[in-house]
Design a protein around this motif. Sequence first.
Motif, PDB file in Angstrom:
ATOM      1  N   PHE A   1      15.537   5.938 -17.221  1.00 59.29           N
ATOM      2  CA  PHE A   1      14.609   6.181 -17.872  1.00 59.29           C
ATOM      3  C   PHE A   1      13.293   5.806 -16.783  1.00 59.29           C
ATOM      4  O   PHE A   1      13.449   5.258 -15.861  1.00 59.29           O
ATOM      5  N   LEU A   2      12.422   6.762 -17.010  1.00 59.09           N
ATOM      6  CA  LEU A   2      11.254   6.702 -16.110  1.00 59.09           C
ATOM      7  C   LEU A   2       9.981   6.560 -16.837  1.00 59.09           C
ATOM      8  O   LEU A   2       9.435   6.917 -17.988  1.00 59.09           O
ATOM      9  N   ALA A   3       9.122   5.464 -16.343  1.00 58.87           N
ATOM     10  CA  ALA A   3       7.919   5.060 -16.760  1.00 58.87           C
ATOM     11  C   ALA A   3       6.834   6.365 -16.844  1.00 58.87           C
ATOM     12  O   ALA A   3       6.755   6.972 -15.989  1.00 58.87           O
ATOM     13  N   PRO A   4       5.939   6.284 -17.994  1.00 58.73           N
ATOM     14  CA  PRO A   4       5.227   7.414 -17.898  1.00 58.73           C
ATOM     15  C   PRO A   4       4.199   7.389 -16.713  1.00 58.73           C
ATOM     16  O   PRO A   4       3.799   6.496 -16.417  1.00 58.73           O
ATOM     17  N   GLY A   5       3.712   8.563 -16.404  1.00 57.96           N
ATOM     18  CA  GLY A   5       2.444   8.659 -15.392  1.00 57.96           C
ATOM     19  C   GLY A   5       3.489   8.863 -13.930  1.00 57.96           C
ATOM     20  O   GLY A   5       2.423   9.059 -13.100  1.00 57.96           O
TER      21      GLY A   5
END
Length: 267
Positions: free
Chosen positions: A261-265
């Motif tokens: 998972f990749l954090a938003p932004g």
Amino acid sequence: MDAATLDELRTLRARAYGPSADIDQDPAALQRLHELEARSSAPDAPASEEADLVVSAEPAPIQARPGETPVPRGAEDVLVSDEASSTEKEAAPARTRKPRRISGRSVALWTLSVVGAAALAAGLTYSLTAVSPVDATTGVTQIDTLEPDPFVELPSGWFGAGPSSVAFEYYGLTLFESAGGYSGYGTDCFSVVGSEQLPEPGADTNSWTMSGVIYSGCRAGAFPATVQFVVDSNAPQQLRDRFPADSALQFIFDGSRIGVFLAPGDS
């Protein structure tokens, strides 16, 4: 007490003792009721005035029928049957009761009970609504799913790796299943290290050291094993080339695969 006054007294008593009693809302009427009842109970007041009497509309005396007794009242003759007299006498005490008043103490206790119940209800409502739900992965996007890589060789016992531990590769990282006793407490534990830190095949793992960073996590009940960190200068070069500095990555192990998972932004 004349007929008009008696009618007024009956009306006021109906407002005080009847099923639709409302005299408590009319102080003037309540005062008038007290005055008339005081007059009706005076010693010189005829006892017949306490009963509901049928007054003849004719000015002349009316002869009594069998079973009836004429009762004189001033210039009029009022006929009261023996049965009616008995009924009126039994009902008289109920009519002479004064309106019940609620004491200030009762009102205060009632008010406190209402306020207390309202406060309790408000407290329960607050306790049920004050905990707002929080999504542990709010705004996080899954970007990859890792499948086990059968070509990764891990020495048994190295940082909790076992003979049958599954392993994964991801941009210079090696992720592998590890024993819960080493990396934490729980089940489905896994560890994450830089791939360049892996020992050579056949190396003595009892004396092995490493200079990089190692992350680990375990499942706790319904919560899956999770590892998360920010990409910085300690990360492998491949990972830094793929993700900008300060990118937040999260790895979740379900026992057989790993979701990334990749954090938003971040990109």
